[in-house]
Scaffold this active site. Structure first.
Site, PDB file in Angstrom:
ATOM      1  N   ASP A   1      10.205  59.175  76.110  1.00 49.87           N
ATOM      2  CA  ASP A   1      10.654  57.963  75.427  1.00 49.87           C
ATOM      3  C   ASP A   1       9.531  57.518  74.489  1.00 49.87           C
ATOM      4  OD1 ASP A   1      11.745  55.445  74.827  1.00 49.87           O
ATOM      5  OD2 ASP A   1      12.464  55.154  76.873  1.00 49.87           O
TER       6      ASP A   1
ATOM      7  N   ASP B   1      12.658  54.799  70.782  1.00 53.05           N
ATOM      8  CA  ASP B   1      12.886  53.374  70.992  1.00 53.05           C
ATOM      9  C   ASP B   1      13.117  52.656  69.657  1.00 53.05           C
ATOM     10  OD1 ASP B   1      12.719  51.250  73.097  1.00 53.05           O
ATOM     11  OD2 ASP B   1      11.115  50.483  71.819  1.00 53.05           O
TER      12      ASP B   1
ATOM     13  N   GLU C   1      17.551  55.065  69.688  1.00 55.45           N
ATOM     14  CA  GLU C   1      18.100  53.771  70.117  1.00 55.45           C
ATOM     15  C   GLU C   1      18.264  52.925  68.863  1.00 55.45           C
ATOM     16  OE1 GLU C   1      17.236  49.992  73.043  1.00 55.45           O
ATOM     17  OE2 GLU C   1      15.652  50.833  71.811  1.00 55.45           O
TER      18      GLU C   1
ATOM     19  N   HIS D   1      18.139  50.568  81.264  1.00 60.18           N
ATOM     20  CA  HIS D   1      17.186  49.629  81.868  1.00 60.18           C
ATOM     21  C   HIS D   1      17.174  48.261  81.182  1.00 60.18           C
ATOM     22  CE1 HIS D   1      15.373  51.408  78.398  1.00 60.18           C
ATOM     23  NE2 HIS D   1      14.478  50.433  78.390  1.00 60.18           N
ATOM     24  N   ASP D   2      17.946  48.105  80.116  1.00 64.55           N
ATOM     25  CA  ASP D   2      18.019  46.801  79.434  1.00 64.55           C
ATOM     26  C   ASP D   2      19.336  46.097  79.733  1.00 64.55           C
ATOM     27  OD1 ASP D   2      15.595  47.285  78.127  1.00 64.55           O
ATOM     28  OD2 ASP D   2      16.566  48.173  76.387  1.00 64.55           O
TER      29      ASP D   2
HETATM   30  O1  TEU Z   1      15.008  47.847  73.610  1.00 65.80           O
HETATM   31  C1  TEU Z   1      15.350  47.254  72.406  1.00 65.80           C
HETATM   32  C2  TEU Z   1      16.192  46.113  72.504  1.00 65.80           C
HETATM   33  O2  TEU Z   1      16.752  45.792  71.481  1.00 65.80           O
HETATM   34  C3  TEU Z   1      16.382  45.389  73.813  1.00 65.80           C
HETATM   35  O3  TEU Z   1      15.211  45.109  74.460  1.00 65.80           O
HETATM   36  C4  TEU Z   1      17.052  44.132  73.467  1.00 65.80           C
HETATM   37  O4  TEU Z   1      16.219  43.379  72.658  1.00 65.80           O
HETATM   38  C5  TEU Z   1      17.400  43.303  74.627  1.00 65.80           C
HETATM   39  O5  TEU Z   1      17.964  44.023  75.661  1.00 65.80           O
HETATM   40  C6  TEU Z   1      18.393  42.286  74.120  1.00 65.80           C
HETATM   41  O6  TEU Z   1      18.549  41.303  75.007  1.00 65.80           O
HETATM   42  C7  TEU Z   1      13.970  48.761  73.627  1.00 65.80           C
HETATM   43  C8  TEU Z   1      13.678  49.129  75.053  1.00 65.80           C
HETATM   44  O7  TEU Z   1      14.795  49.785  75.611  1.00 65.80           O
HETATM   45  C9  TEU Z   1      13.274  47.904  75.802  1.00 65.80           C
HETATM   46  O8  TEU Z   1      13.104  48.131  77.174  1.00 65.80           O
HETATM   47  C10 TEU Z   1      12.006  47.381  75.173  1.00 65.80           C
HETATM   48  O9  TEU Z   1      11.655  46.155  75.760  1.00 65.80           O
HETATM   49  C11 TEU Z   1      12.152  47.174  73.670  1.00 65.80           C
HETATM   50  O10 TEU Z   1      12.792  48.265  73.026  1.00 65.80           O
HETATM   51  C12 TEU Z   1      10.802  47.021  73.031  1.00 65.80           C
HETATM   52  O11 TEU Z   1      10.121  48.231  73.031  1.00 65.80           O
END
Ligand code: TEU
Ligand code: CA
Length: 538
Positions: free
Chosen positions: A96, A196, A246, A320-321
């Protein structure tokens, strides 16, 4: 470009997968120890979330050294073992890469802070006065997206946490550094990459206030994004690997370009529009039942749009988000098994490469946290404060977090019904849902009717029936309660019907063909049971 349409990917959130040394935090040897379990699913790739050296303000999405492993997650030697053991089992490892920003603890940023011109140019620094940030753009984690550095009399951009400084991709030296990092990891035997928020890396030349929104329209799918991606993929030597971007707040047209093999950018994209159907007025921090009509429309539009344009998407519910799909779109109490299977079938038979997030395959639920002290996620903690400031009571704010927090997807993998769900011998870094006593891989492995067994079957069907990977998609008009579609390849037709509700629902006529897979006991009538799912092959 190789074709990854027939692959299936398993996502590991390393911090919560398996702890091998009792410090309460999942690690690399923990993954190695579970490879046989992963192999038994039938997946082709594992995507592991970042384990690079990091202060862990955002659980590793704040990298301070892209070439070393954070000691909390293990050593390079342990990673080499994991790569070798995965190879033996025919599983490719995907890393990642967090290339939109680095941690402010990264050497580059520290040297920028020390005033070195070369490294100031690695980031988005802008001259200014302490009381007026360059623009009104907002951080995705809340608050203004700029931070002032008095010693430099400059602001730097952070689209995420203040400790995650955005890189300046317009600087060719930065792009060289990133390609070099990719070559470092492929030389070690890494077989693919997840990038990411990769569609946010190209910022506009002129930075202006956003009078309509939070600034995202200026940097999302930004001006030079396609050019930069092509350069990264070619220069990084990863054109033949599985790559997934992503894509935050993206469009179908851009995703076609990102993933059309002729463009030589990425193999596929993650888009998130279908996961915003429970955001009241576009605001995540609200409580709302998912709008299934909207969900159907978004899935259908993306399926058709990507197909017509020659693009390819990752298909998924969880990562994970995100909160857990069974709690969010299904019924995690009365119909947990039925709805988890329906959701799995619905997504795995779409056109796209399916991704399974750890625990999804056993129907893991949301965390069930009731106190702010149980949360760990920086975004959740920030928004809790913001919600209170905006007038919500503690109870209201906690209810929103219970439904929406990213920590819902981050509770430890439930391996057993025993102490700490078999995740750790120590104290887990985050709480474990009590339902691990009956929702765990051990129990699921013994039950031929489990959600786990259903996932295995779906993954196996994909290998056996090429219509699942290669067939065209067309929607079937139905009532709002049902999602139904057809896939076609040559003379074959696969018809999928899903009951999105806990109500018995009439589908009228039974689709033609043989029942290939379903989540009830071979029902063959015009009534779908609660959350019933069926796929017919003709
Ligand atoms: O996520 C990007 C992202 O857009 C999400 O964190 C989003 O902002 C959130 O879920 C909306 O509520 C990526 C990764 O997957 C995340 O874990 C990281 O925190 C983020 O980028 C920053 O690197
Ligand atoms: Ca550990």
């Amino acid at each position: 470009m190789r074709d990854f349409t027939r692959s299936c990917v398993y996502q590991i959130y390393i911090k919560s997968f398996c702890d091998s040394n009792g410090d309460g935090i999942g690690d690399i040897p923990g993954i190695t120890g579970k490879l046989d379990y992963i192999k038994s699913l039938g997946v082709d790739y594992i995507w592991i979330t970042p384990f690079f050296r990091s202060p862990l303000n955002d659980n590793g999405y704040d990298v301070s050294d892209y070439r070393s492993i954070d000691p909390v997650f293990g050593t390079m030697e342990q990673l080499e073992t994991l790569i070798a053991e995965s190879d033996k089992r025919g599983i490719g490892l995907m890393l990642d890469m967090v290339f939109n920003h680095t941690s402010t603890e990264h050497e580059w940023f520290k040297r920028a802070l020390a005033g070195e011109e070369k490294y100031i140019n690695y980031y988005k620094f802008v001259d200014g006065e302490p009381d007026s940030p360059p623009t009104n753009w907002e951080s995705k984690f809340g608050g203004n997206a700029w931070e002032y550095v008095p010693s430099l009399k400059k602001w730097y951009l952070h689209l995420f946490d203040v400790s995650q400084a955005d890189l300046n991709w317009d600087n060719p030296e930065v792009r060289e550094e990133l390609k070099d990092i990719l070559r470092f990891w492929t030389a070690k035997g890494i077989k693919g990459f997840r990038f990411d928020v990769i569609n946010l890396v190209s910022k506009p030349d002129v930075l202006e206030n956003d009078t309509e929104g939070d600034g995202r329209r200026f940097y999302t799918d930004g001006p030079r994004i396609h050019e930069y991606l092509k350069e990264l993929v070619e220069g990084g030597g990863i054109a033949d690997m599985l790559t997934v971007g992503e894509m935050s707040s993206t469009t179908i047209d851009n995703c076609i370009r990102y993933s059309d093999p002729a463009e030589k950018e990425l193999s596929m994209c993650f888009s998130f529009h279908h996961l915003k159907v429970d955001y009241a007025n576009g605001d995540k921090w609200t409580l709302m039942r998912p709008d299934f009509g909207k969900l159907k429309k978004l899935l259908t539009d993306w399926q058709i749009g990507m197909q017509e344009g020659g693009g390819w998407n990752a298909v998924f519910w969880c990562n994970h988000d995100q909160p857990r799909a069974v709690s969010r779109f299904g019924d995690d109490k009365r119909y947990r098994k039925e709805s988890a299977k329906m959701l799995a079938g619905m997504i795995h038979l779409l056109r796209g490469t399916p991704y399974i997030f750890q625990g999804e395959e056993i129907g893991t639920t949301n965390a069930g946290f009731t106190d702010i002290s149980q949360y760990r996620d920086v975004e959740s903690l920030n928004y809790y404060e913001i919600m209170l400031r905006n007038g919500k009571t503690r109870e209201e704010a906690l209810a929103v977090l219970a439904a929406k927090s990213r920590d819902n997807g981050r509770t430890p993998m439930q391996w057993t019904g025993g102490r700490n769900a078999g995740f750790t011998d120590g104290e887990p870094w985050i709480g474990i849902p009590e339902n691990h006593t009956y929702i765990n891989t051990e129990e699921a492995s013994e039950d031929p009717d489990s959600i786990l067994a259903f996932y295995k079957k779906l993954i196996a069907l994909r290998k056996e029936y090429h219509i699942i990977a290669d067939g065209s998609f067309e929607p079937i008009e139905t009532s709002d309660n049902i999602f139904a579609y057809r896939r076609k390849l040559g003379t074959q037709t696969l018809t999928v019907v899903c009951n999105l509700t806990g109500e018995k629902t009439d589908i009228g006529s039974i689709p033609e063909g043989e029942l290939l897979i379903g989540n009830y006991k071979n029902e063959q009538n015009g009534m779908l049971e609660p959350y019933e799912f069926r796929a017919y092959l003709k």
